[in-house]
Design a protein around this motif. Sequence first.
Motif, PDB file in Angstrom:
ATOM      1  N   HIS A   1       0.719  -1.184  -0.011  1.00  0.00           N
ATOM      2  CA  HIS A   1      -0.101   0.034   0.090  1.00  0.00           C
ATOM      3  C   HIS A   1       0.865   1.145  -0.032  1.00  0.00           C
ATOM      4  CE1 HIS A   1      -3.447  -2.500   1.344  1.00  0.00           C
ATOM      5  NE2 HIS A   1      -2.384  -3.308   2.258  1.00  0.00           N
ATOM      6  N   LYS A   2       0.472   2.169  -0.742  1.00  0.00           N
ATOM      7  CA  LYS A   2       1.133   3.452  -0.695  1.00  0.00           C
ATOM      8  C   LYS A   2       0.300   4.769  -0.411  1.00  0.00           C
ATOM      9  CE  LYS A   2       4.123   6.180  -4.011  1.00  0.00           C
ATOM     10  NZ  LYS A   2       4.504   6.358  -5.491  1.00  0.00           N
ATOM     11  N   ALA A   3       0.916   5.227   0.771  1.00  0.00           N
ATOM     12  CA  ALA A   3       0.297   6.329   1.750  1.00  0.00           C
ATOM     13  C   ALA A   3       0.716   7.683   0.866  1.00  0.00           C
ATOM     14  CB  ALA A   3       0.694   6.308   2.975  1.00  0.00           C
ATOM     15  N   THR A   4      -0.193   8.492   0.738  1.00  0.00           N
ATOM     16  CA  THR A   4       0.227   9.823   0.418  1.00  0.00           C
ATOM     17  C   THR A   4       0.271  10.831   1.215  1.00  0.00           C
ATOM     18  OG1 THR A   4      -2.310  10.250  -0.299  1.00  0.00           O
ATOM     19  CG2 THR A   4      -0.849   9.140  -2.189  1.00  0.00           C
ATOM     20  N   SER A   5      -0.341  10.630   2.697  1.00  0.00           N
ATOM     21  CA  SER A   5      -0.360  11.806   3.547  1.00  0.00           C
ATOM     22  C   SER A   5      -0.220  10.866   4.729  1.00  0.00           C
ATOM     23  CB  SER A   5      -1.456  12.441   3.415  1.00  0.00           C
ATOM     24  OG  SER A   5      -2.626  11.817   3.766  1.00  0.00           O
ATOM     25  N   LEU A   6      -0.092  11.636   5.926  1.00  0.00           N
ATOM     26  CA  LEU A   6      -0.099  11.095   7.326  1.00  0.00           C
ATOM     27  C   LEU A   6      -1.254  10.579   7.538  1.00  0.00           C
ATOM     28  CD1 LEU A   6       2.011  13.504   9.498  1.00  0.00           C
ATOM     29  CD2 LEU A   6       2.608  11.282   9.064  1.00  0.00           C
ATOM     30  N   LYS A   7      -2.414  11.357   7.101  1.00  0.00           N
ATOM     31  CA  LYS A   7      -3.804  10.958   7.571  1.00  0.00           C
ATOM     32  C   LYS A   7      -4.224   9.568   6.783  1.00  0.00           C
ATOM     33  CE  LYS A   7      -8.530  12.853   7.165  1.00  0.00           C
ATOM     34  NZ  LYS A   7      -9.404  13.762   7.075  1.00  0.00           N
TER      35      LYS A   7
ATOM     36  N   GLN B   1      -5.095   1.592  10.510  1.00  0.00           N
ATOM     37  CA  GLN B   1      -6.272   1.499  11.676  1.00  0.00           C
ATOM     38  C   GLN B   1      -7.037   0.216  10.842  1.00  0.00           C
ATOM     39  OE1 GLN B   1      -7.260   5.501  12.252  1.00  0.00           O
ATOM     40  NE2 GLN B   1      -7.628   4.962  14.226  1.00  0.00           N
ATOM     41  N   SER B   2      -7.174   0.418   9.510  1.00  0.00           N
ATOM     42  CA  SER B   2      -8.160  -0.440   8.736  1.00  0.00           C
ATOM     43  C   SER B   2      -7.545  -1.975   8.519  1.00  0.00           C
ATOM     44  CB  SER B   2      -8.589   0.083   7.437  1.00  0.00           C
ATOM     45  OG  SER B   2      -7.464   0.119   6.600  1.00  0.00           O
ATOM     46  N   LEU B   3      -6.361  -1.924   8.630  1.00  0.00           N
ATOM     47  CA  LEU B   3      -5.484  -3.239   8.416  1.00  0.00           C
ATOM     48  C   LEU B   3      -5.135  -4.038   9.488  1.00  0.00           C
ATOM     49  CD1 LEU B   3      -3.148  -1.954   5.201  1.00  0.00           C
ATOM     50  CD2 LEU B   3      -5.222  -3.462   5.074  1.00  0.00           C
ATOM     51  N   GLY B   4      -4.872  -3.332  10.667  1.00  0.00           N
ATOM     52  CA  GLY B   4      -4.528  -3.984  11.855  1.00  0.00           C
ATOM     53  C   GLY B   4      -3.121  -4.178  12.164  1.00  0.00           C
ATOM     54  N   GLU B   5      -3.240  -5.135  13.049  1.00  0.00           N
ATOM     55  CA  GLU B   5      -1.691  -5.190  13.666  1.00  0.00           C
ATOM     56  C   GLU B   5      -0.715  -6.039  12.670  1.00  0.00           C
ATOM     57  OE1 GLU B   5      -1.916  -7.514  17.336  1.00  0.00           O
ATOM     58  OE2 GLU B   5      -2.994  -5.855  18.231  1.00  0.00           O
ATOM     59  N   GLU B   6      -1.190  -6.472  11.516  1.00  0.00           N
ATOM     60  CA  GLU B   6      -0.316  -7.198  10.279  1.00  0.00           C
ATOM     61  C   GLU B   6       0.259  -6.260   9.433  1.00  0.00           C
ATOM     62  OE1 GLU B   6       0.685 -10.444  11.073  1.00  0.00           O
ATOM     63  OE2 GLU B   6      -0.523 -10.383  12.746  1.00  0.00           O
ATOM     64  N   ALA B   7      -0.008  -5.134   9.514  1.00  0.00           N
ATOM     65  CA  ALA B   7       0.522  -3.990   8.695  1.00  0.00           C
ATOM     66  C   ALA B   7       1.681  -3.412   9.464  1.00  0.00           C
ATOM     67  CB  ALA B   7      -0.468  -3.042   8.408  1.00  0.00           C
ATOM     68  N   LYS B   8       2.632  -3.116   8.586  1.00  0.00           N
ATOM     69  CA  LYS B   8       3.915  -2.527   9.102  1.00  0.00           C
ATOM     70  C   LYS B   8       4.069  -1.430   8.145  1.00  0.00           C
ATOM     71  CE  LYS B   8       6.955  -3.888  11.433  1.00  0.00           C
ATOM     72  NZ  LYS B   8       7.454  -3.358  12.641  1.00  0.00           N
ATOM     73  N   PHE B   9       4.574  -0.171   8.627  1.00  0.00           N
ATOM     74  CA  PHE B   9       5.269   1.032   7.966  1.00  0.00           C
ATOM     75  C   PHE B   9       6.512   0.674   7.445  1.00  0.00           C
ATOM     76  CE2 PHE B   9       2.193   3.341  11.047  1.00  0.00           C
ATOM     77  CZ  PHE B   9       1.280   3.673  10.054  1.00  0.00           C
ATOM     78  N   MET B  10       6.686   1.255   6.172  1.00  0.00           N
ATOM     79  CA  MET B  10       8.058   1.116   5.693  1.00  0.00           C
ATOM     80  C   MET B  10       8.277   2.496   4.861  1.00  0.00           C
ATOM     81  SD  MET B  10       9.648  -1.443   2.632  1.00  0.00           S
ATOM     82  CE  MET B  10       8.556  -0.352   1.191  1.00  0.00           C
TER      83      MET B  10
ATOM     84  N   ARG C   1      12.474 -14.019   6.938  1.00  0.00           N
ATOM     85  CA  ARG C   1      11.384 -14.492   7.651  1.00  0.00           C
ATOM     86  C   ARG C   1      11.344 -14.226   9.145  1.00  0.00           C
ATOM     87  NH1 ARG C   1       8.222 -17.807   4.169  1.00  0.00           N
ATOM     88  NH2 ARG C   1       9.010 -17.036   1.989  1.00  0.00           N
ATOM     89  N   PHE C   2      12.071 -13.091   9.509  1.00  0.00           N
ATOM     90  CA  PHE C   2      12.141 -12.888  11.000  1.00  0.00           C
ATOM     91  C   PHE C   2      10.926 -11.832  11.121  1.00  0.00           C
ATOM     92  CE2 PHE C   2      17.084 -13.247  11.319  1.00  0.00           C
ATOM     93  CZ  PHE C   2      16.707 -14.445  11.636  1.00  0.00           C
ATOM     94  N   ALA C   3      10.499 -11.362   9.946  1.00  0.00           N
ATOM     95  CA  ALA C   3       9.162 -10.312  10.159  1.00  0.00           C
ATOM     96  C   ALA C   3       8.441 -10.722   8.744  1.00  0.00           C
ATOM     97  CB  ALA C   3       9.760  -8.959  10.023  1.00  0.00           C
ATOM     98  N   THR C   4       7.200 -11.062   9.186  1.00  0.00           N
ATOM     99  CA  THR C   4       6.309 -11.394   8.067  1.00  0.00           C
ATOM    100  C   THR C   4       4.964 -10.673   8.107  1.00  0.00           C
ATOM    101  OG1 THR C   4       5.423 -13.123   9.600  1.00  0.00           O
ATOM    102  CG2 THR C   4       7.224 -14.090   8.064  1.00  0.00           C
ATOM    103  N   PRO C   5       5.073  -9.420   7.966  1.00  0.00           N
ATOM    104  CA  PRO C   5       3.798  -8.668   7.938  1.00  0.00           C
ATOM    105  C   PRO C   5       3.146  -8.994   6.746  1.00  0.00           C
ATOM    106  CG  PRO C   5       5.733  -7.120   7.180  1.00  0.00           C
ATOM    107  CD  PRO C   5       6.192  -8.479   7.504  1.00  0.00           C
ATOM    108  N   GLU C   6       1.659  -8.921   6.824  1.00  0.00           N
ATOM    109  CA  GLU C   6       0.598  -9.146   5.680  1.00  0.00           C
ATOM    110  C   GLU C   6       0.562  -7.894   4.836  1.00  0.00           C
ATOM    111  OE1 GLU C   6      -2.863 -10.801   7.306  1.00  0.00           O
ATOM    112  OE2 GLU C   6      -2.105 -12.540   8.193  1.00  0.00           O
ATOM    113  N   HIS C   7       0.997  -6.819   5.359  1.00  0.00           N
ATOM    114  CA  HIS C   7       0.815  -5.730   4.705  1.00  0.00           C
ATOM    115  C   HIS C   7       1.771  -4.616   4.875  1.00  0.00           C
ATOM    116  CE1 HIS C   7      -3.781  -6.531   3.822  1.00  0.00           C
ATOM    117  NE2 HIS C   7      -3.639  -7.025   5.179  1.00  0.00           N
ATOM    118  N   ILE C   8       2.356  -4.098   3.956  1.00  0.00           N
ATOM    119  CA  ILE C   8       3.547  -3.093   3.850  1.00  0.00           C
ATOM    120  C   ILE C   8       2.814  -1.635   3.571  1.00  0.00           C
ATOM    121  CG2 ILE C   8       5.555  -2.192   3.078  1.00  0.00           C
ATOM    122  CD1 ILE C   8       6.108  -4.412   4.669  1.00  0.00           C
ATOM    123  N   ILE C   9       2.767  -0.619   4.237  1.00  0.00           N
ATOM    124  CA  ILE C   9       2.430   0.699   4.106  1.00  0.00           C
ATOM    125  C   ILE C   9       3.841   1.470   3.739  1.00  0.00           C
ATOM    126  CG2 ILE C   9       1.026   2.686   5.026  1.00  0.00           C
ATOM    127  CD1 ILE C   9      -0.404   0.798   6.553  1.00  0.00           C
TER     128      ILE C   9
END
Length: 300
Positions: A20-26, A33-42, A55-63
């Motif tokens: 996922h690609k975020a375009t703003s902090l908001k 918030q919508s993706l839950g604990e399996e999401a990680k910021f990058m 495989r030390f980290a296996t997030p389901e979603h990358i933001i």
Amino acid sequence: MFTSYFNSKNILIPANFTYHKATSLKDAIALVQSLGEEAKFMSGGHSLLPMMKLRFATPEHIIDISKIEGLSFIKEEGDLLKIGAMTTQTEMEHSDLLRSKYPIFSDAIKLTADPSVRNVGTLGGNIAHGDAANDQPALMLAMRATVVAEGAEGRRSIPIDEFFHGFYMTALEPTDILVEIHIPKASRHSGGAYHKVERKVGDYATAGVAVYLELDDDGVCREIGIGLTNVSAVPMRVERAEEMLRGKKITDDLIAQVGVVASEDCEPTSDLRGSEAYKRSLVNTITKRMLNKALERARQ
């Protein structure tokens, strides 16, 4: 047993994830918030992606937050040096302000990985990862930084001594994004220095030491910070050594004593980079050298 980790060319690859690609902090905060604990910021990704490959980290979603505007800057404002979390190591390396007034950053950055990594790797990512082997956490401890984070509950400031909680654990909540770092502005008689010993150029530290100090007009140590790299489970401050120096004129004898205390209080473990005894010896030597270098800069 590692078969599933490799592709047909025997290259280690991460588990499947959704990008996922975020375009703003908001936007980024709403996404997590919508993706839950399996999401990680990058941001730059140079801390997270190697862990994902192993495989030390296996997030389901990358933001991906690397393109959010307004989070890359270096400026003095009031009594603070402010650095945006998305400021890259290369931007810091070429900052005239940091080179002239905060050369401790140049010390660290020239020892951080290689130019291709520094072009993308960010200050915020280096700190938020919570890795005691990264270089910038020791600087932040020595310089008594404050981390500013923004999340679902708004913006808050976290003193650096309250930021690192454990092995890859920080005070950041799942929805928090580190947005900027505040450091007390350099005074006329302040100076800092950083060095690490590494097995090869660009490697993680076998041991590293950051020193930042401030003298009064009589040459007495008014404030002191000593941070260590990769000789404990979390980035650590050598408080006992700091107390030995604060309020005193720093002499060669006192520096020698502080080196011993730093080597005693660090918490290294033996590994491929060296034995516990070797790392303690390095901390002793580097601490003394960085104290002398910081003193030299403070007296200029």
